[in-house]
Design a protein around this motif. Structure first.
Motif, PDB file in Angstrom:
ATOM      1  N   SER A 144      -5.538  -6.117  -1.344  1.00  6.18           N
ATOM      2  CA  SER A 144      -5.650  -7.115  -0.275  1.00  6.18           C
ATOM      3  C   SER A 144      -4.308  -7.769   0.004  1.00  6.18           C
ATOM      4  O   SER A 144      -3.962  -8.048   1.154  1.00  6.18           O
ATOM      5  CB  SER A 144      -6.694  -8.173  -0.643  1.00  6.18           C
ATOM      6  OG  SER A 144      -6.326  -8.871  -1.814  1.00  6.18           O
ATOM      7  N   ALA A 145      -3.508  -7.992  -1.053  1.00 15.23           N
ATOM      8  CA  ALA A 145      -2.175  -8.568  -0.857  1.00 15.23           C
ATOM      9  C   ALA A 145      -1.271  -7.607  -0.090  1.00 15.23           C
ATOM     10  O   ALA A 145      -0.494  -8.018   0.777  1.00 15.23           O
ATOM     11  CB  ALA A 145      -1.547  -8.910  -2.217  1.00 15.23           C
ATOM     12  N   THR A 270       4.834  -4.257  -0.763  1.00 14.84           N
ATOM     13  CA  THR A 270       5.386  -3.353  -1.772  1.00 14.84           C
ATOM     14  C   THR A 270       4.939  -3.675  -3.187  1.00 14.84           C
ATOM     15  O   THR A 270       4.858  -2.785  -4.031  1.00 14.84           O
ATOM     16  CB  THR A 270       6.924  -3.376  -1.732  1.00 14.84           C
ATOM     17  OG1 THR A 270       7.380  -4.726  -1.972  1.00 14.84           O
ATOM     18  CG2 THR A 270       7.442  -2.918  -0.391  1.00 14.84           C
ATOM     19  N   SER A 271       4.659  -4.946  -3.450  1.00 16.00           N
ATOM     20  CA  SER A 271       4.384  -5.307  -4.845  1.00 16.00           C
ATOM     21  C   SER A 271       2.926  -5.594  -5.146  1.00 16.00           C
ATOM     22  O   SER A 271       2.512  -5.516  -6.301  1.00 16.00           O
ATOM     23  CB  SER A 271       5.219  -6.532  -5.241  1.00 16.00           C
ATOM     24  OG  SER A 271       4.809  -7.685  -4.528  1.00 16.00           O
ATOM     25  N   GLY A 272       2.130  -5.935  -4.110  1.00 20.99           N
ATOM     26  CA  GLY A 272       0.756  -6.330  -4.362  1.00 20.99           C
ATOM     27  C   GLY A 272      -0.050  -5.273  -5.107  1.00 20.99           C
ATOM     28  O   GLY A 272      -0.624  -5.537  -6.169  1.00 20.99           O
ATOM     29  N   ALA A 273      -0.104  -4.063  -4.556  1.00 17.72           N
ATOM     30  CA  ALA A 273      -0.882  -3.001  -5.186  1.00 17.72           C
ATOM     31  C   ALA A 273      -0.303  -2.607  -6.538  1.00 17.72           C
ATOM     32  O   ALA A 273      -1.042  -2.313  -7.489  1.00 17.72           O
ATOM     33  CB  ALA A 273      -0.935  -1.787  -4.256  1.00 17.72           C
ATOM     34  N   LYS A 277      -2.301  -2.806 -10.122  1.00 16.07           N
ATOM     35  CA  LYS A 277      -2.503  -1.700 -11.067  1.00 16.07           C
ATOM     36  C   LYS A 277      -1.976  -2.066 -12.450  1.00 16.07           C
ATOM     37  O   LYS A 277      -2.610  -1.780 -13.474  1.00 16.07           O
ATOM     38  CB  LYS A 277      -1.799  -0.438 -10.548  1.00 16.07           C
ATOM     39  CG  LYS A 277      -2.488   0.237  -9.373  1.00 16.07           C
ATOM     40  CD  LYS A 277      -3.808   0.859  -9.805  1.00 16.07           C
ATOM     41  CE  LYS A 277      -4.438   1.643  -8.650  1.00 16.07           C
ATOM     42  NZ  LYS A 277      -5.751   2.226  -9.045  1.00 16.07           N
ATOM     43  N   LEU A 278      -0.793  -2.680 -12.488  1.00 17.97           N
ATOM     44  CA  LEU A 278      -0.216  -3.086 -13.770  1.00 17.97           C
ATOM     45  C   LEU A 278      -1.086  -4.139 -14.452  1.00 17.97           C
ATOM     46  O   LEU A 278      -1.229  -4.143 -15.682  1.00 17.97           O
ATOM     47  CB  LEU A 278       1.199  -3.633 -13.559  1.00 17.97           C
ATOM     48  CG  LEU A 278       2.277  -2.607 -13.173  1.00 17.97           C
ATOM     49  CD1 LEU A 278       3.602  -3.310 -12.885  1.00 17.97           C
ATOM     50  CD2 LEU A 278       2.465  -1.579 -14.298  1.00 17.97           C
ATOM     51  N   ALA A 279      -1.688  -5.040 -13.654  1.00 18.45           N
ATOM     52  CA  ALA A 279      -2.539  -6.079 -14.229  1.00 18.45           C
ATOM     53  C   ALA A 279      -3.806  -5.488 -14.838  1.00 18.45           C
ATOM     54  O   ALA A 279      -4.302  -5.982 -15.858  1.00 18.45           O
ATOM     55  CB  ALA A 279      -2.894  -7.120 -13.166  1.00 18.45           C
ATOM     56  N   ASP A 280      -4.344  -4.427 -14.224  1.00 19.75           N
ATOM     57  CA  ASP A 280      -5.504  -3.761 -14.810  1.00 19.75           C
ATOM     58  C   ASP A 280      -5.151  -3.107 -16.139  1.00 19.75           C
ATOM     59  O   ASP A 280      -6.002  -2.945 -17.012  1.00 19.75           O
ATOM     60  CB  ASP A 280      -6.051  -2.701 -13.841  1.00 19.75           C
ATOM     61  CG  ASP A 280      -6.817  -3.327 -12.678  1.00 19.75           C
ATOM     62  OD1 ASP A 280      -7.309  -4.459 -12.834  1.00 19.75           O
ATOM     63  OD2 ASP A 280      -6.902  -2.680 -11.614  1.00 19.75           O
ATOM     64  N   GLN A 328       4.444 -13.058  -6.402  1.00 20.30           N
ATOM     65  CA  GLN A 328       3.243 -12.226  -6.289  1.00 20.30           C
ATOM     66  C   GLN A 328       2.755 -11.800  -7.668  1.00 20.30           C
ATOM     67  O   GLN A 328       1.550 -11.810  -7.949  1.00 20.30           O
ATOM     68  CB  GLN A 328       3.547 -10.976  -5.442  1.00 20.30           C
ATOM     69  CG  GLN A 328       3.647 -11.222  -3.950  1.00 20.30           C
ATOM     70  CD  GLN A 328       2.291 -11.434  -3.298  1.00 20.30           C
ATOM     71  OE1 GLN A 328       1.269 -10.998  -3.807  1.00 20.30           O
ATOM     72  NE2 GLN A 328       2.290 -12.122  -2.170  1.00 20.30           N
ATOM     73  N   GLY A 329       3.686 -11.407  -8.534  1.00 21.17           N
ATOM     74  CA  GLY A 329       3.317 -11.006  -9.889  1.00 21.17           C
ATOM     75  C   GLY A 329       2.723 -12.143 -10.687  1.00 21.17           C
ATOM     76  O   GLY A 329       1.738 -11.963 -11.421  1.00 21.17           O
ATOM     77  N   VAL A 330       3.313 -13.335 -10.555  1.00 17.94           N
ATOM     78  CA  VAL A 330       2.789 -14.502 -11.264  1.00 17.94           C
ATOM     79  C   VAL A 330       1.367 -14.820 -10.799  1.00 17.94           C
ATOM     80  O   VAL A 330       0.461 -15.030 -11.612  1.00 17.94           O
ATOM     81  CB  VAL A 330       3.712 -15.725 -11.051  1.00 17.94           C
ATOM     82  CG1 VAL A 330       3.048 -16.994 -11.585  1.00 17.94           C
ATOM     83  CG2 VAL A 330       5.052 -15.502 -11.750  1.00 17.94           C
TER      84      VAL A 330
END
Length: 401
Positions: A144-145, A270-273, A277-280, A328-330
């Motif tokens: 969504s991001a 560029t970073s949302g998806a 994935k990294l958060a999962d 976005q990562g935070v």
């Protein structure tokens, strides 16, 4: 049901994130206020008010939310109030009011918007946990991001074609944001939400509050999460100061606003998806990486502030891009980590405590950094860099996630 819920959540989150970007307290509103000569202190208060106003009341909202079997109606209500608030800001801009009226009115309306945002925040994490499997929560939020980033890129590109900065530019941006929140509310209301366990309101509200806050003492993993999140606040608070520094250095560069909006969109796209994935896989490592990026970027910004006259606009764009990616990562990492740490109404307690504590912290840190920036923007960047670096020590501590 699961697939339908995922699509509805992706759609509603996409619209909400798009609205956030188009009415950004980090980019659009600071550029607007600074452009009409409002002091840096006022622009510096936008993010703290927007964030703390949405976080502080959640300990009060929490017990009330837990009396409701379904949380989607509350989430949709919050989105509608945000829409009305941002449309009111658009009317202020369109009417070309004086700087004092505009500045005061925007701050008051941002506060109202932030309270509604708090209700959405408290219920959104609950909806995500109830309607999406754990292994897919990061991907839903990340996608969504990224989709919101595509729209933001298009809006930024349109701004670049404007020959002059006029109130109708802001009116269109904020009007579109309001419409996005209204559409998002409509999608949220269609979620197939399982009923939650309910709890009745106790007359002894103060004791309930103390019992809830006791989780900070009894659950060390949760306490470390709170400390790390507080120290990472600079990922969002630092961006308006980059915008202000860039505008001071290049005051005649109208295309700067469009470029900064595009940069925000690029960061989401560029970073949302990828962050999702990294958060999962490991949301704690997402936060560590985002903290490192924030610290390095703020140190670079401090160096820029020493010699801002010699720094090109492209350098400010690059700095804003890295900080936006880190933020976005935070945001995504802390969201997934908190949702995964608890289940049921305990998740509501976690969210309420975390956000209320952060509201107090952001209000204090935001006011301090705004005052500090009035004297020296450089000092604010150094403060954010040090805090982000310190957060890594808490994130590297042993956790259960």
């Amino acid at each position: 049901m699961s697939k339908s819920n995922r699509l509805l959540l992706i759609g509603s989150q996409f619209l909400s994130k798009t609205a956030d970007e188009l009415s950004s307290a980090k980019v659009v509103l600071p550029w607007l206020l600074n452009g009409v000569g409002i002091p840096v202190f006022v622009s510096g208060l936008l993010v703290p008010i927007r964030e703390s106003g949405s976080l502080l009341p959640q300990l009060i909202f929490g017990p009330w939310v837990k009396t409701k079997r379904h949380r989607k109606t509350l989430n949709a209500l919050g989105a509608v109030i945000q829409a009305l608030s941002i449309l009111a800001i658009a009317l202020l801009v369109f009417q070309s009011t004086s700087p004092i009226v505009l500045g005061t009115g925007v701050l008051v309306l941002v506060l109202v918007l932030s309270l509604a945002r708090g209700l959405c925040s408290l219920t959104a994490k609950d909806l995500l946990g109830k309607t999406v499997e754990e292994a897919q929560r990061g991907s839903v939020s990340g996608l969504s991001a990224s989709l919101a980033g595509v729209v933001t890129l298009g809006i930024g590109a349109l701004i670049l074609y404007r020959s002059q900065l006029s109130s109708d530019v802001y009116f269109v941006l904020l009007l579109t944001a309001g419409l996005c929140w209204l559409l998002g509310a409509a999608l949220t209301s269609r979620l197939q939400e399982p009923a939650s366990e309910t709890e009745s309101l106790d007359n002894n509200a103060s004791q309930n509050l103390l019992d809830t806050l006791a989780l900070l003492k009894t659950e060390p993993d949760f306490r470390r999460f709170i400390l790390a999140r507080a120290l990472l606040a600079g990922s969002g608070l630092s961006i308006p100061f980059v915008i202000i520094l860039a505008q001071r250095t290049h005051p005649d560069s109208f295309w700067g606003l469009g470029a900064f909006v595009i940069i925000s969109g690029i960061a989401s796209l560029t970073s949302g998806a990828i962050w999702g994935k990294l958060a999962d896989w490991n949301c704690r490592r997402v936060l560590i990486l985002a903290a490192a990026l924030t610290s390095i970027s703020c140190l670079a910004a401090a160096l820029f502030s020493f010699s801002s006259n010699a720094v090109s606009m492209l350098a400010f764009f690059g700095l804003a891009l890295v900080l936006s990616i880190a933020h976005q990562g935070v945001r995504l990492g802390r969201k997934v980590l908190l949702v995964n740490m608890a289940k049921g109404n305990r998740r509501t307690d976690y969210v309420a405590i975390a956000n209320s504590v952060m509201g107090l912290w952001l209000l204090a840190l935001g006011a301090a950094s705004a005052l500090l920036a009035q004297w020296s923007i450089n000092a604010s960047f150094v403060l954010f860099a040090a805090a982000s670096a310190l957060s890594i020590t808490f994130l590297m501590s042993k956790n259960k996630d």
